[in-house]
Scaffold this active site. Structure first.
Site, PDB file in Angstrom:
ATOM      1  N   VAL A 237      27.985 -57.274 -95.138  1.00  7.12           N
ATOM      2  CA  VAL A 237      27.982 -56.118 -96.041  1.00  7.12           C
ATOM      3  C   VAL A 237      28.140 -56.647 -97.453  1.00  7.12           C
ATOM      4  CG1 VAL A 237      28.750 -54.347 -94.414  1.00  7.12           C
ATOM      5  CG2 VAL A 237      30.447 -55.721 -95.596  1.00  7.12           C
ATOM      6  N   SER A 238      27.444 -56.007 -98.396  1.00  7.14           N
ATOM      7  CA  SER A 238      27.388 -56.509 -99.770  1.00  7.14           C
ATOM      8  C   SER A 238      28.648 -56.255-100.572  1.00  7.14           C
ATOM      9  CB  SER A 238      26.199 -55.888-100.502  1.00  7.14           C
ATOM     10  OG  SER A 238      25.007 -56.222 -99.844  1.00  7.14           O
ATOM     11  N   SER A 239      29.395 -55.211-100.244  1.00  5.82           N
ATOM     12  CA  SER A 239      30.622 -54.937-100.990  1.00  5.82           C
ATOM     13  C   SER A 239      31.775 -54.740-100.016  1.00  5.82           C
ATOM     14  CB  SER A 239      30.464 -53.716-101.890  1.00  5.82           C
ATOM     15  OG  SER A 239      30.237 -52.565-101.119  1.00  5.82           O
TER      16      SER A 239
ATOM     17  N   GLN B 125      32.196 -51.409 -98.045  1.00  4.73           N
ATOM     18  CA  GLN B 125      31.247 -51.038 -97.000  1.00  4.73           C
ATOM     19  C   GLN B 125      31.814 -51.408 -95.631  1.00  4.73           C
ATOM     20  OE1 GLN B 125      27.828 -53.222 -98.502  1.00  4.73           O
ATOM     21  NE2 GLN B 125      26.799 -51.299 -98.948  1.00  4.73           N
TER      22      GLN B 125
END
Length: 184
Positions: free
Chosen positions: A9-11, A14
């Site tokens: 997940v990018s952040s 998330q």
């Protein structure tokens, strides 16, 4: 054959649970997960650990191809590296795998689309920021301290009050006070 999963997940806010559930259903015995790491980065701690763990005959499974990476060249290099080591690859959502020439061709096409999606998103973001700037708006986080408070910070500093105390008075961080005292 052992299926090893990789999720990303990018952040940090998330939730990778959808990916983790899908990988478990696909039979992943172990899942490595990167949190808050962009797919554009080639170095990802859990992906690196996952790649070190994989052995000949294993299969690396991801929920979606873009979880492996957004850069076509990097994704294809990773898959080629896996293939050279005798490790298979399977992208669950797209149903892509490295079994046979058709699977490899489809992986190449899908990796190109993943990069196109990322490049398009970046282009739209830049265009939106340029349009906002043309209309007198700045992108980014709103200022914590307004112009009046910035002036007050300068006045307090002139009276000999130190930055940490000014920060407490204004309800902001020391870094913010220093930034406004330096005129930024």
């Amino acid at each position: 054959m052992v299926i090893i999963g990789y999720a990303r997940v990018s952040s940090n806010d998330q939730d990778p649970q959808l990916q983790l559930d899908a990988l478990k259903v696909a039979g992943a015995e172990r899942i490595y997960t990167d949190h808050g790491v962009s797919g554009a980065k080639t170095e990802r701690p859990e992906l690196d650990r996952c790649l070190d763990h994989l052995r000949e005959g294993d299969v690396l499974a991801v929920w979606k191809l873009d979880r492996l990476g957004r850069n076509t060249v990097h994704v294809l290099q990773l898959i080629e590296h896996l293939t050279e080591r005798g490790i298979g690859f399977h992208s669950l959502t797209e149903g892509l795998h490295t079994d046979g020439p058709m699977g490899k061709a489809m992986l190449t096409i899908m990796a190109a689309f993943a990069q196109l999606e990322r490049d398009t998103m970046i282009e739209r973001t830049r265009a939106g920021l340029a349009a906002a700037a043309a209309n007198g708006r700045k992108g980014g986080r709103p200022r914590k301290v307004g112009d009046a408070d910035a002036e007050k910070a300068k006045e307090l500093k002139a009276k000999g009050i130190n930055a940490p105390d000014i920060a407490k008075m204004l309800g902001c961080s020391r870094a913010t006070v220093y930034r406004y005292l330096s005129g930024q």
